[in-house]
Scaffold this motif. Structure first.
Motif, PDB file in Angstrom:
ATOM      1  N   ARG A  39       6.760  -1.071 -29.605  1.00  0.00           N
ATOM      2  CA  ARG A  39       5.407  -1.621 -29.426  1.00  0.00           C
ATOM      3  C   ARG A  39       5.413  -3.158 -29.394  1.00  0.00           C
ATOM      4  N   PRO A  40       4.866  -3.749 -28.315  1.00  0.00           N
ATOM      5  CA  PRO A  40       4.755  -5.214 -28.269  1.00  0.00           C
ATOM      6  C   PRO A  40       3.466  -5.703 -28.917  1.00  0.00           C
ATOM      7  N   GLU A  41       2.535  -4.794 -29.185  1.00  0.00           N
ATOM      8  CA  GLU A  41       1.249  -5.160 -29.786  1.00  0.00           C
ATOM      9  C   GLU A  41       0.600  -3.900 -30.347  1.00  0.00           C
ATOM     10  N   ALA A  83       0.437  -6.355 -14.896  1.00  0.00           N
ATOM     11  CA  ALA A  83       0.762  -7.682 -14.369  1.00  0.00           C
ATOM     12  C   ALA A  83       1.026  -8.720 -15.459  1.00  0.00           C
ATOM     13  N   THR A  84       0.872  -8.350 -16.746  1.00  0.00           N
ATOM     14  CA  THR A  84       1.027  -9.347 -17.810  1.00  0.00           C
ATOM     15  C   THR A  84       2.497  -9.669 -18.043  1.00  0.00           C
ATOM     16  N   ASP A  85       2.763 -10.851 -18.612  1.00  0.00           N
ATOM     17  CA  ASP A  85       4.133 -11.233 -18.968  1.00  0.00           C
ATOM     18  C   ASP A  85       4.737 -10.224 -19.932  1.00  0.00           C
ATOM     19  N   ILE A  86       3.887  -9.743 -20.866  1.00  0.00           N
ATOM     20  CA  ILE A  86       4.397  -8.802 -21.870  1.00  0.00           C
ATOM     21  C   ILE A  86       5.015  -7.586 -21.188  1.00  0.00           C
ATOM     22  N   THR A 138       5.942   4.378 -22.734  1.00  0.00           N
ATOM     23  CA  THR A 138       5.864   3.098 -22.020  1.00  0.00           C
ATOM     24  C   THR A 138       4.539   2.951 -21.268  1.00  0.00           C
ATOM     25  N   GLU A 139       4.064   4.056 -20.738  1.00  0.00           N
ATOM     26  CA  GLU A 139       2.833   4.066 -19.957  1.00  0.00           C
ATOM     27  C   GLU A 139       1.631   3.520 -20.746  1.00  0.00           C
ATOM     28  N   LEU A 140       1.643   3.736 -22.063  1.00  0.00           N
ATOM     29  CA  LEU A 140       0.521   3.257 -22.883  1.00  0.00           C
ATOM     30  C   LEU A 140       0.354   1.746 -22.723  1.00  0.00           C
ATOM     31  N   PHE A 141       1.465   1.028 -22.748  1.00  0.00           N
ATOM     32  CA  PHE A 141       1.377  -0.440 -22.641  1.00  0.00           C
ATOM     33  C   PHE A 141       1.190  -0.868 -21.191  1.00  0.00           C
ATOM     34  N   ALA A 142       1.828  -0.160 -20.260  1.00  0.00           N
ATOM     35  CA  ALA A 142       1.668  -0.500 -18.845  1.00  0.00           C
ATOM     36  C   ALA A 142       0.179  -0.410 -18.487  1.00  0.00           C
ATOM     37  N   ARG A 174      -4.949   4.556 -28.731  1.00  0.00           N
ATOM     38  CA  ARG A 174      -4.336   5.857 -28.446  1.00  0.00           C
ATOM     39  C   ARG A 174      -4.583   6.797 -29.621  1.00  0.00           C
ATOM     40  N   ALA A 175      -4.416   6.296 -30.849  1.00  0.00           N
ATOM     41  CA  ALA A 175      -4.624   7.129 -32.040  1.00  0.00           C
ATOM     42  C   ALA A 175      -6.106   7.517 -32.179  1.00  0.00           C
TER      43      ALA A 175
END
Ligand code: HAM
Length: 412
Positions: free
Chosen positions: A78-80, A56-59, A46-50, A87-88
């Motif tokens: 994954r949302p995107e 602060a994004t809506d996503i 989860t931290e990757l997207f946070a 990361r890869a």
């Protein structure tokens, strides 16, 4: 009755021909420019997207499917695709490869949004990322490739909007300036805009009331505040696009729902889509890799919504499935029919075998229905009669003669 979850859909065989076509076009267009396919896992820490997409994004605030993996780790569908690709890149030390590393993907993504036409909770994107190069030709080439892909898919009524965000530092100074300007003209603004000045001063640009619009006409824009290097980079991107014959509208108020962008920002929309008009979007993200603890690495990319491309694309006749031969069974010769179908495929022919136990008449009808060019009717251990469907001509052959005869026929 159990149904597919809200906001999801099945891709049925009738829908897959156009999806295949999109994949083919993406591979052709991006492959020719040196992009290679990458696929990352459907879920990540989860931290990757946070950290990547932005707290602060809506996503991140509202749209992520997050769960505990049972061992106390928080994972997210994954949302995107940009944060996972970065990361890869870091994880596999791709900074040691010749730069830029050019990657593309065609994958599904997940966002807990309110479903409507063109907006789903599981959707597909085709995306491209060029990591490790800062020059304006990277941005311009990516945009040109995206335009080519949309054109190849017949996407109608396309509009390209373009802006530059500069650096985070420029942006934060600009925000302070805009906030002060709005405060100074507060009495002319709508209540809604006034209430949100501190939270989101950019909102004033979208307001429709005459008072706010008048104030906005005199407001400074971020484009006017870019530092010299950012302004030059942006001017070169625009010059390259215009050279390539691409018309782009400058839109100083363009905003996208992800926090990682720097410099170039763009969006393709289509009026053929209605409310969810965004077909594709992207931009430069020169700070993201560093933010994810990698080496400082400039990068740029985009993603296009597959469903939106198909919705806005010109209706194309679904390519009929080609069937060279239908292998019918006249008697009890299952083994021979099976062998002929197998050998036909090994010879490069499209061959279908009777699998439903139909009568011979029913089998001929089925062969006609699927548009088979030939029917091989297996009558006994050594007897095959080959029928050419269009002429109705029929010949008795030994089993070994069947495939060569069809192959000769295909060359006619
Ligand atoms: P995005 O604008 O969030 O950007 O998504 C890109 C495209 O995905 C949109 O233009 C839209 O066509 C499609 N899309 C987004 N959400 C949905 C949904 N709920 N249902 C159907 N389609 C949707 C990104 O995701 C960035 N990663 C793009 C990027 C790549 N920037 C740099 N590199």
């Amino acid at each position: 009755m159990i149904q597919a979850p809200k906001g999801t859909f099945d891709v049925l065989p009738a829908d897959s021909a156009r999806r295949d076509q999109l994949e083919l076009q993406a591979r052709r267009i991006l492959g020719a420019a040196g992009y290679r396919r990458i696929e990352t896992p459907a879920f990540e820490a989860t931290e990757l997207f946070a950290r990547g997409v932005g707290e602060a994004t809506d996503i991140v605030q509202k749209e992520m499917y997050t769960f505990d993996d049972g061992g106390g780790r928080s994972l997210t569908l994954r949302p995107e695709g940009t944060a996972p690709v970065c990361r890869a890149y870091i994880e596999h030390g791709m900074h040691k490869l010749p730069q830029p590393v050019k990657l593309w993907y065609l994958s599904s993504f997940f966002r807990a949004e309110a479903p409507q036409r063109g907006r789903y909770r599981q959707f597909w994107q085709v995306g491209a990322e060029a990591i490790g190069a800062a020059g304006p030709e990277v941005d311009a080439e990516l945009i040109v490739l995206l335009a080519e892909l949309l054109e190849a898919m017949g996407v109608r009524e396309v509009r390209l909007r373009l802006a530059s965000l500069g650096s985070p530092e420029t942006r934060s100074e600009y925000r302070t300036e805009l906030t002060a300007y709005l405060r100074a003209n507060e009495d002319k603004l709508s209540r809604e805009v006034r209430r949100r000045i501190e939270l989101n001063p950019m909102r004033a640009f979208d307001a429709s009331d005459p008072g706010t619009q008048e104030v906005i006409r005199g407001a400074p824009t971020l484009l006017e505040r870019l530092d010299d290097e950012d302004a030059e980079h942006f001017a070169e991107v625009q010059a390259l696009l215009s050279d390539a014959g691409l018309r782009a509208e400058l839109d100083p108020t363009l905003v996208r729902g992800l926090d990682y962008y720097t410099r170039t920002l763009f969006e393709f929309s289509s009026d053929a889509l209605g409310a969810q008009s965004g077909v594709a979007g992207g931009g430069r993200y020169d700070r993201l890799i560093e933010q994810l603890d990698g080496p400082r690495t400039p990068a740029c990319g985009w993603a296009a919504g597959v469903e939106r491309i198909l919705l806005a694309g010109s209706a194309q006749p679904t390519a009929a499935q080609i069937v060279d031969v239908f292998v019918a069974r006249g008697g009890g010769e299952g083994g021979l029919a099976f062998r002929i179908a197998r050998e036909a495929r090994a010879a490069g022919l499209a061959a279908q075998l009777e699998l439903a136990g139909r009568s011979l008449k029913g089998q001929l009808k089925q062969a006609d229905r699927i548009g088979a060019r030939y029917v091989a009717i297996v009558g006994g251990p050594d007897a095959v009669s080959l029928k050419e469907m269009e002429s109705g001509e029929q010949r008795e052959l030994s089993p070994d003669e069947v495939i060569p005869a069809i192959l000769r026929g295909t060359r006619l």
